[in-house]
Design a protein around this motif. Structure first.
Motif, PDB file in Angstrom:
ATOM      1  N   ASP A  66       0.945  -1.404  -0.176  1.00 58.91           N
ATOM      2  CA  ASP A  66       0.330   0.125   0.108  1.00 58.91           C
ATOM      3  C   ASP A  66       0.375   1.254  -0.086  1.00 58.91           C
ATOM      4  O   ASP A  66      -0.061   2.961  -0.668  1.00 58.91           O
ATOM      5  N   LEU A  67       1.669   0.999   0.651  1.00 60.01           N
ATOM      6  CA  LEU A  67       2.867   2.116   0.345  1.00 60.01           C
ATOM      7  C   LEU A  67       3.747   1.974  -0.398  1.00 60.01           C
ATOM      8  O   LEU A  67       3.637   3.832  -0.949  1.00 60.01           O
ATOM      9  N   ALA A  68       3.617   1.438  -1.736  1.00 60.02           N
ATOM     10  CA  ALA A  68       4.898   1.545  -2.783  1.00 60.02           C
ATOM     11  C   ALA A  68       3.904   2.112  -3.324  1.00 60.02           C
ATOM     12  O   ALA A  68       4.398   2.610  -3.978  1.00 60.02           O
ATOM     13  N   ALA A  69       2.172   2.072  -3.496  1.00 56.79           N
ATOM     14  CA  ALA A  69       1.203   2.059  -4.255  1.00 56.79           C
ATOM     15  C   ALA A  69       1.068   3.315  -4.539  1.00 56.79           C
ATOM     16  O   ALA A  69       1.793   4.445  -5.534  1.00 56.79           O
ATOM     17  N   ARG A  70       0.989   3.931  -2.615  1.00 58.62           N
ATOM     18  CA  ARG A  70       1.172   5.149  -2.425  1.00 58.62           C
ATOM     19  C   ARG A  70       2.144   6.380  -2.827  1.00 58.62           C
ATOM     20  O   ARG A  70       1.880   7.506  -3.853  1.00 58.62           O
ATOM     21  N   LEU A  71       3.220   5.996  -2.777  1.00 57.14           N
ATOM     22  CA  LEU A  71       4.916   6.529  -3.747  1.00 57.14           C
ATOM     23  C   LEU A  71       4.845   6.711  -4.841  1.00 57.14           C
ATOM     24  O   LEU A  71       5.248   7.660  -5.210  1.00 57.14           O
ATOM     25  N   GLU A  72       4.563   5.660  -5.593  1.00 57.21           N
ATOM     26  CA  GLU A  72       4.745   6.114  -7.122  1.00 57.21           C
ATOM     27  C   GLU A  72       4.036   6.227  -7.587  1.00 57.21           C
ATOM     28  O   GLU A  72       4.152   7.507  -8.385  1.00 57.21           O
ATOM     29  N   ARG A  73       2.339   6.481  -6.853  1.00 53.29           N
ATOM     30  CA  ARG A  73       1.462   7.811  -7.539  1.00 53.29           C
ATOM     31  C   ARG A  73       1.742   9.153  -7.194  1.00 53.29           C
ATOM     32  O   ARG A  73       1.779   9.912  -8.465  1.00 53.29           O
ATOM     33  N   GLU A  74       2.385   8.928  -6.116  1.00 54.98           N
ATOM     34  CA  GLU A  74       2.858  10.461  -5.117  1.00 54.98           C
ATOM     35  C   GLU A  74       3.811  11.137  -6.577  1.00 54.98           C
ATOM     36  O   GLU A  74       3.232  12.181  -6.910  1.00 54.98           O
ATOM     37  N   VAL A  75       4.860  10.457  -6.657  1.00 51.40           N
ATOM     38  CA  VAL A  75       5.917  10.431  -7.460  1.00 51.40           C
ATOM     39  C   VAL A  75       5.950  10.383  -9.276  1.00 51.40           C
ATOM     40  O   VAL A  75       6.022  11.720  -9.628  1.00 51.40           O
ATOM     41  N   ARG A  76       4.645  10.169  -9.547  1.00 50.63           N
ATOM     42  CA  ARG A  76       4.247  10.071 -10.950  1.00 50.63           C
ATOM     43  C   ARG A  76       3.485  11.689 -11.346  1.00 50.63           C
ATOM     44  O   ARG A  76       3.223  12.015 -12.373  1.00 50.63           O
ATOM     45  N   ARG A  77       2.948  11.771  -9.910  1.00 47.34           N
ATOM     46  CA  ARG A  77       1.837  13.237  -9.934  1.00 47.34           C
ATOM     47  C   ARG A  77       2.935  14.611 -10.530  1.00 47.34           C
ATOM     48  O   ARG A  77       2.603  14.912 -10.931  1.00 47.34           O
ATOM     49  N   ARG A  78       3.780  14.245  -9.991  1.00 44.38           N
ATOM     50  CA  ARG A  78       4.780  15.272  -9.552  1.00 44.38           C
ATOM     51  C   ARG A  78       6.042  14.866 -10.656  1.00 44.38           C
ATOM     52  O   ARG A  78       6.721  16.133 -10.592  1.00 44.38           O
ATOM     53  N   TRP A  79       6.301  14.230 -10.748  1.00 44.95           N
ATOM     54  CA  TRP A  79       7.434  13.542 -12.007  1.00 44.95           C
ATOM     55  C   TRP A  79       7.309  14.978 -13.311  1.00 44.95           C
ATOM     56  O   TRP A  79       6.314  14.911 -13.858  1.00 44.95           O
ATOM     57  N   GLN A  80       8.686  15.472 -13.645  1.00 45.81           N
ATOM     58  CA  GLN A  80       8.757  16.066 -14.569  1.00 45.81           C
ATOM     59  C   GLN A  80       6.923  17.360 -15.082  1.00 45.81           C
ATOM     60  O   GLN A  80       6.573  16.666 -16.394  1.00 45.81           O
ATOM     61  N   PRO A  81       6.790  18.374 -14.191  1.00 45.35           N
ATOM     62  CA  PRO A  81       5.271  19.326 -14.319  1.00 45.35           C
ATOM     63  C   PRO A  81       6.120  20.256 -15.370  1.00 45.35           C
ATOM     64  O   PRO A  81       4.963  20.058 -16.258  1.00 45.35           O
ATOM     65  N   ARG A  82       6.951  20.406 -15.450  1.00 45.57           N
ATOM     66  CA  ARG A  82       7.178  21.313 -17.558  1.00 45.57           C
ATOM     67  C   ARG A  82       6.698  20.380 -18.342  1.00 45.57           C
ATOM     68  O   ARG A  82       6.708  21.292 -19.039  1.00 45.57           O
TER      69      ARG A  82
END
Length: 184
Positions: A66-82
């Motif tokens: 569950d933590l791995a899924a949350r961590l992946e989701r949060e990083v993907r959401r913020r990855w390379q915003p520009r």
């Protein structure tokens, strides 16, 4: 989210120029840097600040599922915003998007024509104004039904009505989605 919302996210992620960090330590370091501290990262992930510090230091290496899924989701959401914003802007101003779906389409049409819903596979390029509406609605937090209504309107106008050259008064219902895929 639903099928269309997830597909929009995946289409934008296809524009990334670098891969998303893979290890838990690299993901945690990135999240701490983006959120400017371990306390904020812990709050987003729902764990203690000490747990975040242990992942950053490398003493903990494998998070629970569950933590791995949350961590992946949060990083993907913020990855390379520009890069993400550039891809959205390009789709909303010049390129549009390609919608590939297999779903049931029903119609409200003039008397004498068939309005029975049937399963169809469509691959259709939608112009930039529909891409802009979809991304704006997604960013506002629209639910799946609102996104599907915008996509159905786009398919109705571009595919079924041929940009207003035929089938005046036709209304399209977009239901029973088998799959939907968006490409920029």
């Amino acid at each position: 989210m639903g099928k269309l919302g997830d597909s929009l996210d995946q289409a934008v992620e296809g524009a990334f120029t670098r891969p998303v960090p893979k290890s838990a330590q690299a993901r945690m370091k990135y999240l701490v840097k983006q959120l400017k501290g371990t306390r904020a990262a812990a709050g987003v992930l729902g764990v203690s600040q000490r747990t975040v510090e242990r992942y950053v230091a490398g003493t903990l290496k494998r998070p629970r599922k569950d933590l791995a899924a949350r961590l992946e989701r949060e990083v993907r959401r913020r990855w390379q915003p520009r890069v993400r914003e550039q891809a959205k802007r390009r789709a909303a101003t010049t390129d549009g998007l390609i919608l590939d779906t297999r779903a049931r389409f029903g119609y409200t049409a003039a008397p004498g024509s068939t309005d029975d819903a049937r399963l169809r596979h469509l691959t259709q390029a939608l112009p930039p104004q529909y891409a802009a509406r979809l991304f704006e609605a997604r960013d506002r937090g629209a639910d799946e039904q609102q996104l599907l209504a915008i996509a159905a309107e786009g398919l109705q106008e571009i595919y079924f009505k041929d940009r207003g050259r035929r089938a005046r008064g036709l209304l399209v219902e977009f239901t029973d989605i088998d799959y939907i895929d968006v490409d920029l």
